[in-house]
Each structure stands twice: as C-alpha cells, then as structure tokens.
Enzyme design. Sequence first.
Site, short mmCIF file in Angstrom:
data_model
loop_
_atom_site.label_atom_id
_atom_site.label_comp_id
_atom_site.label_asym_id
_atom_site.label_seq_id
_atom_site.Cartn_x
_atom_site.Cartn_y
_atom_site.Cartn_z
N ASP A 171 0.83 -1.03 -0.40
CA ASP A 171 0.36 0.28 -0.18
C ASP A 171 1.12 0.67 -0.02
O ASP A 171 1.69 1.14 0.76
CB ASP A 171 -1.35 0.40 1.18
N GLU B 270 1.71 -0.32 -5.54
CA GLU B 270 0.60 1.22 -5.76
C GLU B 270 1.33 2.14 -5.57
O GLU B 270 2.16 2.81 -4.22
CB GLU B 270 -0.21 1.42 -4.10
#
Length: 613
Positions: free
Chosen positions: A325, A354
């Site tokens: 993330d 990400e």
Amino acid sequence: MKKNKLILLFAIFFTTLSMAQITKMEPPFWYEGMKKSEIQILFYGKDIAENSVTVSKPVIITNLTKTENPNYLFVTIDTKTIKAQTLEFTFKNGKKTFSQPFEIKKRRADSAIRKSFDASDVIYLLMPDRFANGNEANDSSPNLTEKGNRDLPGGRHGGDIQGIIDHLDYIQELGATAIWSTPLCEDNDKGYSYHTYGQSDVYQIDARYGTNEDYKRLASEMHKRNLKLIKDYVTNHWGAEHWMFKDMPSYDWFHQFPGYAQSNYRMTTQYDTNGSKRDAKYCMDGWFVPSMPDLNQSNPLVLNYLIQNAIWWIEFADLDGYRVDTYSYNDKDGIAKWTKAITDEYPYFNIVGEVWMHDQAQISYWQKNSPIAKIQSYNSYLPSVMDFTLHDAFGSVFNENEANWSNGTIKFYENFVNDFLYDNPNNLLVFIENHDTGRFNEIYKNDFKKFQLGMTLLATTRGIPQIYYGSEIGMAGNKGKGDADIRQDFPGGWKGDSNNAFTNSGRTEMQKQYFNFSKKLLNWRKNKTVIHSGKLTHYIPENNVYVYFRHNDTESVMVILNNSLNNQTLNLNRFEENIKKFTSGKDIISNETLKLNNELSIEGKTALILELQ
C-alpha cells in the site's frame, strides 16, 4: 515455621512472576536456515530495559539496543548455525530473574525458492469484511472496539477468513488464480475499521476475521486448488490505536512535526530535481490521514522491524506475494532496503507496489531497474507496479464513441506506446478498478457490451490482470457516494441474503450474463502461454477500432476492440505482418471460425478474440 517458609516461597514465586513483565515479544518465533539469520527480537514490558539478558548456548547475543523508553529492549542474535529448537532468554535485575522461551522452527522445504504470482495469473481482489461471513461468532470481539453492524454502510459487516475459504471453489470456477485480500491484521480504530489499513497489531490477524491459524489455513486451502495468496502489506503507516504508537519506543519511531502533519500527497517530490527539500519531506514524512501515524523507515530499528515482520508472515502463512500500500509515500531509500531484503530472501517472490500516479515515466521510476530511476542512481528493487495510466484510460474510453486525435481507443494505444519506459512491462499489474476507485459497471451504467470490451483488453494485454470482487456479476457502486458504495457486500455472502450470486441457480439473469462471459474468458486465458508471455504488437486505431496481436513462435491471437457505435469493416491486408500464414481465426467466446480473407466485419461496441489458425 513450615507454614512461614511456604508463604515465603509463594511470595518469591509471585514476585518472580511479577518480574516477568514481557507482554510482547516480536517476532514471536523465527525459522532455521534463513538468509536473514541475524534476528532482532523486540521484548516489551514494564522497565524491561533495566534487566541484563543472556541466552542459552550455543547462541550468543550480538547486539543489545535500548531506546529512550525503558519498556523496550531489542536483542539481536545470529541463528545461522542453529537448528530448530527452543532458546531460553534469561533476564536479571539484581537478585531477581525470569526467563522467556523463543522458538526456532523448522522451515518448509524449498521455502526460499517459492514461485510467486506473474502474468500467467489473474488476481481476484476482495475486501474480506464485504465478501462473505463464514463465522457469525466473530462478527464482534470483546477485545476490539468496533462491533459488527451490517446496517451501517461504513461499519463492520462480518465478512471473514472462513467466508473466503467457503467460496474458494467459486473463485476457482471463475478462472482467477490468485487472491489479493485487503489487510487482515488487527485494526482497532473506533470506526471504519473494516478496511484494516490502520493496523493496531501487525503480528495478529484481526479477531473479527479469525485467527492467525485461520489465515494459515486459508493459504493451505488455496494451495490445494492451485490458487496463490497475496497479502496486502502497509509499510508507510500504522493506525493510531497501534500499541507501539500508544507507548512509543522512541520519539523518532514515527515522523513528528512534532506530532501530526498532513502529507502533501505530491509523490513527484521524491525525484523532482527542481523540488524543495521541504516539499519532499512533507510527502514522505507527512501522515496519510490523522488516524494513521507515519512510520520512519530511516530509523534502522523501524526498518528492521518491518523487514522481519514481512519475512515472518511469508514463512508463517506460506504466502505467494505482497501488494504494498502507498509504496511511493515511503522514505524511498528505506523502502528500497525493505524490498531488497525480501527479494534477497526469496528471489522469485513478486511484490507489487501501489504507485498512484498518472504518468508512465513517474510510475516507471518505482519499478526495479527502472531506466528512469537509473538517471538518479536509484533502484527501488520493486518487481511490479500498478498501471494507473491504463486504469485512467479504462475510466473514459468506452463512452468516447467518436474518436479524435486524443479520445477513444487511441488512449489505449498511447498507453502501450510508453512501455519502453519500463524495465519489465509484462510485470505491471493491470486493472479496470479496485477498492479505491469508481466501479467500472457504475461508470458505464452496466452496459454489458462495454464490460466485454473492458474485460477483453484486461485479459489479453501484457501484464498481470486484476479484477475486483463482484465485477464479474455486474456489481456497481458510486465512488461519489463514499467508499462504502464501492465496497458493498457480495450478494449471497450472508445468511438470509435473497440473492446468492455464488451459485448459478441463485444468480439473476444479468449476473449470469456477466459471470458466464467472465468465466469463459478467464478460464481460456489460464492455459494461453502466448497471452502470458507473448509479444504485444498493436496498430494505430482507425475509426475507433483498436487491433493488436499477442504472439510467439508457435501461436498468435488477434484482438479487435470496436469502440464505435457502428459496424466496421477491417482491411486485413493492413495486418499482414501478423496474420501471414494464417487463414482463419476462432472466436474464443462464440467458438465460431471466421475466414481471414481480405476483409473482416465487426459490430459496433464489440470485442473479438481470435485464435489464428
């Protein structure tokens, strides 16, 4: 007299017990035969640092680190030559002593060379709280603040690990080969904890999802079905309820300004040669949101803690990959060390980060061996990044019926033109939506033809396709109404649901249409090496028709996307370099064989996938 002695012995015993103030030990155990054999064990307890510590032979303590908080003690040992056994740490403060066992476990055979996910896979992204409730008994937990409340759109709805296990056959039938679940570690936020990105204990599965053993069992059940498990890992921040934020090991464990400061979210500051140091600092060190304190990966203790935790989960749960993330918000040197440490331990382990940016050069910067980052002598060591520019195109192309210089399928063409910026475009994660974006079927108002166009491109272009739970049955959701609307419960995942889309008999006619198409497409893809690793050759779109080929030495697949409203007739001579000896093509959806003469007609808003013969 004997009675007094007995009382004294009990007093000494309970005093010794009270000395054993170790309430946390992390990692809770380790494994033999690890490349990362030097392990730093965190002992936490009241004034634990006031104790001297020794360990049972033949192990020796190579380093002892204390911080400004006496409740923490970091003890480093080298397990390089240590076989599986239980070690004994002895803590002493004056005449008072206590001991703490630490187990070295046997490692799985060939653990280091585990195969990860790649372009041969299709990843199914799900949010466990919204997928299926397999165990109603854990909808709430006495030790966690937020209780189950399915009536609250942003609340805990009760989906759990057992719910995923119960529906693995559904995911397998669909044709997906891997599952990426949003985080499952404990998140004790008072509200909106269902997404679990504000974690309060990164060694513990959230009790409302199940137990650590349940997570391990999920991996085992998936591997029986040749499915791969990808864990969502968060290196950038924890939640404000994390036990280490409530009693910080050191002031610089988290980024302080002092206290909270908001990130500017400008990830370009990480490599902007004209940028100010202040802007770069507020990107990397600023907090994502006030409830998520930002971790300081430039602190060696923090970085090592995160490395050990990531490796521990791979070994413990037998993981097949990581999705990281907010990768590009981390300290870029620290996150590179974290990534390299994992891929050094597991050379074939894939990690996708990400990197939510809207320019290929900027995204490329974060992929391993990037030709862009090389200019600044930087290497993230990150094998895979998410193709957000392709996602951007997916969000508008199919409503652009009239093509011009910059609208229509030319957006797809221009996206792939820039593949030269990447070291490995075949290891990009491609997606039409995820848990943070607008729902594809909402954007296109459940227009099935547009769904077919989108899914066709997703399944046949280069890279690793990822689909978002429920799209395959036509689920929609309006991002403008808030995150809960794009994270709705999967129909049939809860007892009493009137619509059970997990079964053919329980699906509506619309759900059957979406599912049957997705199932046929994805199961066809499973065994098509030419799609997994073949070369991509594409042609400049004409009349809003995009044509490309996936080909290798033995196979060729022709993909045609007619994004215009009208029927189009293609002059096949234009594609001679790819068609060559082939005389026909089999449509993999209808099974119809089409002759490849001089022309080929295709209906408006239609996709064709032809296996050339």
